[in-house]
Design a protein around this motif. Structure first.
Motif, PDB file in Angstrom:
ATOM      1  N   PRO A 104       0.815  -1.216   0.000  1.00 14.51           N
ATOM      2  CA  PRO A 104       0.000   0.000   0.000  1.00 14.51           C
ATOM      3  C   PRO A 104       0.850   1.268   0.000  1.00 14.51           C
ATOM      4  N   ALA A 105       2.000   1.219   0.680  1.00 17.71           N
ATOM      5  CA  ALA A 105       2.882   2.390   0.702  1.00 17.71           C
ATOM      6  C   ALA A 105       3.403   2.708  -0.691  1.00 17.71           C
ATOM      7  N   VAL A 106       3.728   1.666  -1.466  1.00 20.37           N
ATOM      8  CA  VAL A 106       4.206   1.881  -2.840  1.00 20.37           C
ATOM      9  C   VAL A 106       3.131   2.556  -3.678  1.00 20.37           C
ATOM     10  N   LEU A 107       1.880   2.128  -3.539  1.00 20.34           N
ATOM     11  CA  LEU A 107       0.779   2.732  -4.287  1.00 20.34           C
ATOM     12  C   LEU A 107       0.637   4.215  -3.930  1.00 20.34           C
ATOM     13  N   VAL A 108       0.735   4.532  -2.654  1.00 15.92           N
ATOM     14  CA  VAL A 108       0.607   5.921  -2.206  1.00 15.92           C
ATOM     15  C   VAL A 108       1.791   6.758  -2.688  1.00 15.92           C
ATOM     16  N   VAL A 109       2.991   6.213  -2.582  1.00 17.83           N
ATOM     17  CA  VAL A 109       4.189   6.985  -2.918  1.00 17.83           C
ATOM     18  C   VAL A 109       4.278   7.263  -4.411  1.00 17.83           C
ATOM     19  N   TRP A 110       4.126   6.227  -5.248  1.00 22.40           N
ATOM     20  CA  TRP A 110       4.321   6.424  -6.692  1.00 22.40           C
ATOM     21  C   TRP A 110       3.118   7.091  -7.364  1.00 22.40           C
ATOM     22  N   GLY A 111       2.019   7.236  -6.627  1.00 22.93           N
ATOM     23  CA  GLY A 111       0.853   7.903  -7.179  1.00 22.93           C
ATOM     24  C   GLY A 111       0.621   9.259  -6.546  1.00 22.93           C
ATOM     25  N   PRO A 112      -0.208   9.337  -5.504  1.00 25.91           N
ATOM     26  CA  PRO A 112      -0.540  10.631  -4.905  1.00 25.91           C
ATOM     27  C   PRO A 112       0.666  11.445  -4.449  1.00 25.91           C
ATOM     28  N   LEU A 113       1.677  10.798  -3.861  1.00 28.06           N
ATOM     29  CA  LEU A 113       2.807  11.563  -3.332  1.00 28.06           C
ATOM     30  C   LEU A 113       3.721  12.061  -4.443  1.00 28.06           C
TER      31      LEU A 113
END
Length: 329
Positions: free
Chosen positions: A164-173
């Motif tokens: 889930p952290a990868v999804l958040v980092v490479w997208g919204p962040l």
């Protein structure tokens, strides 16, 4: 060696390592072949800012530098953390598909920490300048980035929160935050537009962790695939790949993207081939294909990476064409 290290993770002996220049050593130690995924996220943010008429080349270059160096720092610290915790000792999975500099005697712990410190300071310097140039809200993005760099490997990856952290980092962040820094405005549509590529990056880490399920379970590392099991994890990866196309179709239908973005559908033949692989359990023996045998014990991650690269290039090309067409019209 620079070109080779940017394409793959070279396997080098101690004698070969000793003959390499410092840039080649850094590229191998930081696993620079996967940094392209971060560059693409930064490029997406820049192109979307350009399409909105809010592009600033200086800010984009600094955002890109900061994100790539942050990712490289995380990779270096990943090896440091796993060495300190004893994870990579012996014949652990990570040490079998590429050099783990500390465990293979290529770098001492002190040298690895120096690599990580210099790389991290480069990322931090870019971030501090961006805070100064664009305002205090950027500090929150910098703090979030630092959190994931420092704590992704432990504890997030160990308790099923790495994916889930990868999804958040490479997208919204990266994309949403990068767009904010470059354009000076937050856009939830941009955050939504970041998800097709971010999902692809998540499938890559998912594939890698599916490959490592037995090794991680033995070491007490509870990634999401370890918690779900191989079969459910393969299904989750397939679903995320399908969602990449679904999100693009949704953004076209809602008018945020033009039909030009349907260019990504050219990746569907690759998706079909990857689907055939993900519908079957991981092979128990080294594959006959020499190209796949050379990458073994990596399996699912290879196919996820190739699909994500194809989708990502087409996604970028679509964004560029769309931005140019908007400029002409």
């Amino acid at each position: 060696m620079w070109a080779q290290a940017l394409r793959t993770i070279p396997r080098v002996s101690k004698a070969e390592w000793d003959r390499l220049d410092v840039i080649s050593r850094w590229l191998i130690a930081s696993r620079s072949a996967v940094l392209v995924m971060t560059f693409i996220s930064a490029a997406i943010a820049g192109i979307l800012a350009f399409a909105a008429g809010l592009f600033d080349l200086r800010l984009w270059l600094l955002v890109t530098l900061g994100l790539v160096m942050a990712h490289a720092t995380n990779n270096l610290l990943n090896d440091v953390t796993d060495s300190l915790r004893g994870v990579d000792r012996g014949n652990y999975f990570r040490s079998r598909y590429g050099p783990q500099p500390i465990e293979h005697g290529l770098l001492t712990m002190r040298e690895m920490l120096v690599y990580a410190a210099i790389t991290g300071l480069a990322a931090l310097a870019a971030g501090i300048y961006l805070v100064w140039a664009t305002g205090w809200p950027t500090l929150l993005l910098l703090a979030l980035g630092a959190f994931f760099v420092l704590f992704y490997t432990f504890p997030l990856e160990y308790v099923g929160l790495g994916e889930p952290a990868v999804l958040v980092v490479w997208g919204p962040l990266m994309v949403g935050g990068g767009y904010y820094v470059i354009a000076g405005a937050w856009s939830w549509n941009v955050v939504l537009a970041s998800l097709p590529y971010a999902l692809g990056v998540t499938t890559v880490i998912f594939g890698k962790h599916i490959d490592k399920i037995p090794a991680d379970r033995e070491k007490g590392i509870y990634t999401l695939p370890v918690l779900l099991g191989e079969r459910l994890s393969r299904g989750a990866a397939i679903s995320m790949m399908a969602l990449q196309y679904a999100f693009v179709l949704y953004l076209v239908l809602t008018g945020f993207f033009t039909p030009v973005m349907l260019l990504v559908l050219l990746a569907l033949p690759m998706f079909r081939d990857v689907l055939k692989v993900y519908l079957k359990p991981r092979p128990e023996e080294v594959p006959q294909d020499p190209r796949l045998a050379a990458l073994w014990p990596l399996w699912f991650v290879n196919f996820a990476f190739v699909h994500n690269r194809r989708f990502g290039v087409l996604f970028l090309c679509g964004l560029i064409l769309e931005a140019l067409l908007r400029g002409v019209l």
